[in-house]
Design an enzyme around this catalytic site. Sequence first.
Site, PDB file in Angstrom:
ATOM      1  N   ASN A  11      18.926  49.898  76.268  1.00  0.00           N
ATOM      2  CA  ASN A  11      18.842  50.170  74.835  1.00  0.00           C
ATOM      3  C   ASN A  11      18.987  51.681  74.658  1.00  0.00           C
ATOM      4  OD1 ASN A  11      18.134  50.544  72.174  1.00  0.00           O
ATOM      5  ND2 ASN A  11      16.000  49.880  72.405  1.00  0.00           N
ATOM      6  N   TRP A  12      20.119  52.086  74.130  1.00  0.00           N
ATOM      7  CA  TRP A  12      20.392  53.523  74.030  1.00  0.00           C
ATOM      8  C   TRP A  12      19.690  54.177  72.841  1.00  0.00           C
ATOM      9  CZ3 TRP A  12      26.405  54.046  75.248  1.00  0.00           C
ATOM     10  CH2 TRP A  12      26.615  53.634  76.562  1.00  0.00           C
ATOM     11  N   LYS A  13      19.072  53.361  71.989  1.00  0.00           N
ATOM     12  CA  LYS A  13      18.361  53.889  70.807  1.00  0.00           C
ATOM     13  C   LYS A  13      19.280  54.851  70.034  1.00  0.00           C
ATOM     14  CE  LYS A  13      14.007  52.973  73.103  1.00  0.00           C
ATOM     15  NZ  LYS A  13      12.604  53.273  73.269  1.00  0.00           N
ATOM     16  N   HIS A  97      12.310  45.260  67.718  1.00  0.00           N
ATOM     17  CA  HIS A  97      11.854  46.363  68.572  1.00  0.00           C
ATOM     18  C   HIS A  97      10.651  47.032  67.923  1.00  0.00           C
ATOM     19  CE1 HIS A  97      11.719  50.046  70.878  1.00  0.00           C
ATOM     20  NE2 HIS A  97      12.441  49.416  71.784  1.00  0.00           N
ATOM     21  N   GLU A  99       9.895  49.997  67.611  1.00  0.00           N
ATOM     22  CA  GLU A  99      10.243  51.144  66.743  1.00  0.00           C
ATOM     23  C   GLU A  99      10.667  50.663  65.360  1.00  0.00           C
ATOM     24  OE1 GLU A  99      12.877  52.928  69.639  1.00  0.00           O
ATOM     25  OE2 GLU A  99      11.099  53.305  70.871  1.00  0.00           O
ATOM     26  N   GLU A 169       7.554  44.286  75.425  1.00  0.00           N
ATOM     27  CA  GLU A 169       7.497  45.739  75.532  1.00  0.00           C
ATOM     28  C   GLU A 169       6.156  46.230  74.995  1.00  0.00           C
ATOM     29  OE1 GLU A 169      11.751  47.481  75.745  1.00  0.00           O
ATOM     30  OE2 GLU A 169      11.130  47.471  73.671  1.00  0.00           O
ATOM     31  N   GLY A 175       8.423  54.896  76.489  1.00  0.00           N
ATOM     32  CA  GLY A 175       8.703  56.323  76.457  1.00  0.00           C
ATOM     33  C   GLY A 175       7.524  57.186  76.863  1.00  0.00           C
ATOM     34  N   SER A 215       9.088  52.093  80.111  1.00  0.00           N
ATOM     35  CA  SER A 215       9.121  52.996  81.273  1.00  0.00           C
ATOM     36  C   SER A 215       9.591  52.319  82.561  1.00  0.00           C
ATOM     37  CB  SER A 215       7.762  53.671  81.458  1.00  0.00           C
ATOM     38  OG  SER A 215       7.458  54.460  80.309  1.00  0.00           O
TER      39      SER A 215
END
Length: 252
Positions: A11-13, A97, A99, A169, A175, A215
């Site tokens: 996932n490149w965000k 997600h 986020e 997650e 992160g 992570s």
Amino acid sequence: MGKRKALMAGNWKMHTTAVDGCQLAVDVASACADFTDREVLLAPPFTILSEVSHILKGRPVIIGSQNVCWEEKGAFTGEISPIMVQAAGGSAAIVGHSERRQIFGETDELINKRLRGGLSFGLLMIFCVGETLEEREAGKAFAVLYEQIKKGLADVAAPDMAKVVIAYEPVWAIGTGKTASKEQAQETHAFIRGVLEQIYEKNVAEQTRILYGGSVKPTNVDELMAQPDIDGALVGGAALDAQSFGRIINFK
Ligand code: 13P
């Protein structure tokens, strides 16, 4: 690793533009051997879905978007539709997600709409769930996950589960460099599989892939992937480095 085909997803965000994104994609594709037991997926930002798909044409890498709307088209400013993802060469999408949930206020109900919408167009859907540190410390992790799964999968029929991948997650591991221990992750994945069995049936629970995210690094991927209920990884930071992600997809 269990009997399910592993899925290693990056996932490149909100990272990369065309030049660096395409280079990264090509380098990742070069790190893919002739895998039979695993699949590799990349989720670049919307703006370079087409370029990345184009440059990887014919390579064994699935392309997905980082979110998706349920409608084909219309007045939905800022959204991307399933057919837009497909026209850009994608065949998958991430939804739910943390986020999206935490920063942009997406609810279980909204995520369920996205999930069902993507499925109705035949996308492979990566549906994310995860508890916060506060929730884990209060002993509420399983209750929170149960709620997210139950609401997120509302009205998703058993046959459609063939196109659903769950990503666990834990928010506190994203992160932060703090990974759930392999025992913690395995225990939680087994719990999630139990919830799927309760909602659907044993067969569905056994066939659904459950990814771990938070992570994941070259140094911990092997022990995580050795757990019987961990069927893959959803990788953020380490997916932006071809060497690291290359090692991750080549887990032993
Ligand atoms: P990190 O791998 O950077 O912790 O991110 C995980 C994640 O959120 C993937 O979706």
